[in-house]
Write a protein that holds these residues in place. Structure first.
Motif, PDB file in Angstrom:
ATOM      1  N   ASN A  31       0.821  -1.204   0.000  1.00  0.00           N
ATOM      2  CA  ASN A  31       0.000   0.000   0.000  1.00  0.00           C
ATOM      3  C   ASN A  31       0.857   1.257   0.000  1.00  0.00           C
ATOM      4  N   SER A  32       1.753   1.302  -0.956  1.00  0.00           N
ATOM      5  CA  SER A  32       2.689   2.416  -0.971  1.00  0.00           C
ATOM      6  C   SER A  32       2.674   3.058  -2.366  1.00  0.00           C
ATOM      7  N   GLU A  33       3.186   4.290  -2.456  1.00  0.00           N
ATOM      8  CA  GLU A  33       3.191   5.013  -3.733  1.00  0.00           C
ATOM      9  C   GLU A  33       4.211   4.403  -4.696  1.00  0.00           C
ATOM     10  N   ARG A  34       3.770   4.229  -5.956  1.00  0.00           N
ATOM     11  CA  ARG A  34       4.634   3.616  -6.950  1.00  0.00           C
ATOM     12  C   ARG A  34       5.881   4.466  -7.209  1.00  0.00           C
ATOM     13  N   ILE A  35       5.659   5.781  -7.227  1.00  0.00           N
ATOM     14  CA  ILE A  35       6.773   6.675  -7.589  1.00  0.00           C
ATOM     15  C   ILE A  35       7.911   6.572  -6.577  1.00  0.00           C
ATOM     16  N   THR A  36       7.541   6.511  -5.265  1.00  0.00           N
ATOM     17  CA  THR A  36       8.591   6.466  -4.239  1.00  0.00           C
ATOM     18  C   THR A  36       9.328   5.131  -4.263  1.00  0.00           C
ATOM     19  N   GLU A  37       8.638   4.077  -4.683  1.00  0.00           N
ATOM     20  CA  GLU A  37       9.262   2.755  -4.627  1.00  0.00           C
ATOM     21  C   GLU A  37      10.144   2.468  -5.846  1.00  0.00           C
ATOM     22  N   GLU A  38       9.803   3.075  -7.001  1.00  0.00           N
ATOM     23  CA  GLU A  38      10.419   2.668  -8.250  1.00  0.00           C
ATOM     24  C   GLU A  38      11.944   2.750  -8.218  1.00  0.00           C
ATOM     25  N   LYS A  39      12.434   3.895  -7.686  1.00  0.00           N
ATOM     26  CA  LYS A  39      13.879   4.107  -7.680  1.00  0.00           C
ATOM     27  C   LYS A  39      14.572   3.054  -6.806  1.00  0.00           C
ATOM     28  N   ASP A  40      14.008   2.869  -5.606  1.00  0.00           N
ATOM     29  CA  ASP A  40      14.591   1.902  -4.663  1.00  0.00           C
ATOM     30  C   ASP A  40      14.598   0.494  -5.238  1.00  0.00           C
ATOM     31  N   CYS A  41      13.474   0.113  -5.865  1.00  0.00           N
ATOM     32  CA  CYS A  41      13.363  -1.249  -6.393  1.00  0.00           C
ATOM     33  C   CYS A  41      14.396  -1.507  -7.476  1.00  0.00           C
ATOM     34  N   LYS A  42      14.486  -0.550  -8.411  1.00  0.00           N
ATOM     35  CA  LYS A  42      15.448  -0.708  -9.508  1.00  0.00           C
ATOM     36  C   LYS A  42      16.854  -0.876  -8.963  1.00  0.00           C
ATOM     37  N   LEU A  43      17.162  -0.022  -7.966  1.00  0.00           N
ATOM     38  CA  LEU A  43      18.508  -0.038  -7.386  1.00  0.00           C
ATOM     39  C   LEU A  43      18.789  -1.384  -6.711  1.00  0.00           C
ATOM     40  N   LEU A  44      17.811  -1.862  -5.946  1.00  0.00           N
ATOM     41  CA  LEU A  44      18.015  -3.121  -5.225  1.00  0.00           C
ATOM     42  C   LEU A  44      18.176  -4.289  -6.197  1.00  0.00           C
TER      43      LEU A  44
END
Lengths: 273, 123
Positions: A31-44
């Motif tokens: 239940n989180s915002e896609r925009i905030t997660e995208e950068k972190d996910c790609k990096l991980l």
């Protein structure tokens, strides 16, 4: 080919798909915002992939090699800032743990659908790898939380200001829970300030003291007695109904102390006398 | 033998304790103060302890006893300049100094005594 290399291959082949799948899963589950997660996910994902692609040598076991590699250190660092961000922004422990657990789930789905010839060894290694990541990310998460709690406790402990409100009156608003360490500081601070400013009255405002127990009552009493010895009168204000009940039940005698319901009345009294 | 000077200022006596006293010295101080009080017919006595970093339980007892004795003589003894550290130690030891009034400084103690004395004469 080692199991890590096999995983690396799967990752680089399906890079885009993994990112979208994981993001979808995160946004629905956490239940989180896609925009905030995208950068972190790609990096991980990038860091994890790099760890799988660590070139094998004959000297060490494959697992040790990966865990000791520079790439893994980078992954750890990213995980730390990832977990710290979540701790700072009020994510629950469940949410934080769910990131990597959903990641595991989508990779399993992917392997099942597209790479069903993957060896069981690879799947086990992947499982162990992600579990390890979950454990360390959780460690980082709790570390950050502890840090926050400690800094808040420190701020509360060291924040008993003493304000001069008139020529002969000092004001000391008490805040938070008063434990033994803090009580000692209050006594010392109050007495020293009273002597330094030659204050006739010290108003101790307890509006912001939530709980009141034997220790607090005892310490307040001590403060009042010590203040009387140096020649200052302590005035209490803002004792809540709950606190009043406790004081009387404990048998603490505050009969000789001036008490007022509000700070306003206490100040009025100190000006009048 | 008493080593503390006891000075008269108007109708008050002022004694400033500068160093820690032995038990004998404390008793000698006590008796000399009582004698002077009756001989000079003073109304108030200020004992200043602002130079003392330590007041032990014996000294505290001497001071409170002194206040009670002075009261029996019809005068009033007050204490001035108790250090913060002294006060918190005394409280920790369970002493209260209840029978003796205390003031922040010699100045405020003297002001209080003169005010009280003039109030009494007006009545």
């Amino acid at each position: 080919m080692t199991s890590y290399q096999e995983l690396g291959k799967i990752f680089s082949k399906n890079n885009r798909e993994i990112i979208t799948l994981w993001l979808n899963e995160i946004t629905t589950k956490i239940n989180s915002e896609r925009i905030t997660e995208e950068k972190d996910c790609k990096l991980l994902i990038e860091c994890i992939e790099e760890c799988f692609l660590v070139p094998p040598t004959d000297l060490l076991g494959v697992e040790e090699q990966v865990y000791n590699s520079e790439q893994f250190k980078r992954l750890k660092k990213e995980l730390q800032s990832f977990a710290a961000y979540r701790a700072l922004n009020g994510y629950t422990p469940t949410q934080t743990a769910n990131y990597l657990l959903t990641f595991k789930k989508i990779i399993y789905d992917l392997i099942y659908q597209k790479h069903s010839d993957t060896s069981p060894r690879t799947i086990i290694d992947f499982n162990n790898f992600i579990d390890y990541l979950v454990v360390i990310s959780f460690q980082f998460y709790t570390d950050s939380r502890d840090e926050i709690i400690n800094s808040q406790a420190y701020a509360l402990e060291h924040d008993t200001p003493i304000v001069k409100i008139s020529k002969k009156t000092l004001l000391m608003p008490l805040m938070g829970i008063i434990d033994t360490i803090k009580a000692q500081k209050i006594i010392e601070g109050l007495l020293e300030a009273a002597v330094e400013h030659q204050a006739e009255f010290v108003i101790v405002d307890m509006t912001a003291v939530p709980t009141f127990d034997t220790h607090v009552a005892n310490n307040i009493l001590k403060t009042i007695l010590a203040a009387k010895m140096v020649g200052t009168q302590v005035i209490l204000s803002g004792i809540s109904p709950d606190a009043a009940l406790t004081i009387v039940k404990l048998g603490v005698d505050l009969g000789h102390v001036e008490t007022f319901n509000t700070l306003e009345n206490a100040i009025a009294y100190s000006i009048k006398s | 033998m008493n080593i503390i000077p006891i000075l008269q200022l108007q109708s008050n006596l002022i004694a400033s304790i500068q160093t820690e006293l032995t038990d004998e010295q404390a008793l000698a101080f006590q008796s000399e103060l009582l004698e002077k009080n009756s001989a000079l017919n003073t109304k108030g006595i200020i004992i200043d302890v602002s130079m003392l970093d330590v007041i032990d339980s014996y000294m505290a007892k001497v001071l409170t006893d002194l206040a009670k004795m002075i009261k029996l003589q019809g005068s009033k003894a007050v204490l001035s300049g108790v250090q913060p550290a002294v006060a918190s130690t005394l409280v920790d030891m369970g002493m209260k100094l209840n029978s003796i009034e205390t003031f922040l400084s010699l100045d405020s103690a003297f002001l209080y005594l003169t005010k009280e004395q003039s109030g009494k004469t007006k009545k």
